[in-house]
Design an enzyme around this catalytic site. Structure first.
Site, short mmCIF file in Angstrom:
data_model
loop_
_atom_site.label_atom_id
_atom_site.label_comp_id
_atom_site.label_asym_id
_atom_site.label_seq_id
_atom_site.Cartn_x
_atom_site.Cartn_y
_atom_site.Cartn_z
N CYS A 57 -22.72 4.58 24.40
CA CYS A 57 -23.70 3.50 24.46
C CYS A 57 -24.52 3.44 23.16
CB CYS A 57 -24.60 3.72 25.68
SG CYS A 57 -26.09 2.72 25.73
N CYS A 60 -28.28 3.46 23.57
CA CYS A 60 -28.71 4.80 24.02
C CYS A 60 -28.87 5.73 22.83
CB CYS A 60 -27.70 5.40 24.99
SG CYS A 60 -27.45 4.47 26.50
#
Length: 134
Positions: A57, A60
């Site tokens: 991600c 993230c």
């Protein structure tokens, strides 16, 4: 104010100081559901800040340094935790995490704040300042 009242205040302050000393001073990485449950149970009086993330991600990965900086600044007030949703899907499912990164603020096992998406340092700091114990 009586001596008894003052002593109660002193005891309450001492109790609070002891709890603060017991807060982990690093980001805790959760590896399984039992570990997570123990953490939530052991620190039910504290606010636990959980970063739900995954290695694939991009947002993230971009949020990770913000989370680390906040942890360094607020390590005496809050417990910081990272949960990889690929390794701990059951924890993410328990809290209805459908997008990552998601940051949950939990106290006593209950969600008190939720941020979905990557947030900048100043935005997260404002939330932490509001939630900071007195």
């Amino acid at each position: 104010m009586s001596d008894n009242d003052l002593e109660k205040i002193r005891m309450k302050k001492a109790e609070t100081m002891l709890k603060l000393q017991k807060i982990p001073q690093e980001i805790i990485k959760i590896h399984n559901y039992d570990e997570f449950n123990k953490l939530v149970s052991d620190y039910s009086d504290n606010i636990i800040i959980i970063d739900f993330w995954a290695v694939w991600c991009g947002p993230c990965i971009a949020f990770a340094p913000v989370f680390e900086k906040l942890q360094h600044e607020f390590s005496r007030e809050f417990i910081f935790v990272k949960v990889n949703v690929d390794e701990n899907g059951s924890i993410a499912q328990r809290y209805g995490i459908t997008g990552i990164p998601t940051t949950l603020f939990i106290k006593g096992g209950k969600v008190i704040q939720k941020v979905v998406g990557s947030m900048n340092y100043n935005g997260m700091k404002q939330i932490l300042d509001k939630l900071k114990p007195i």
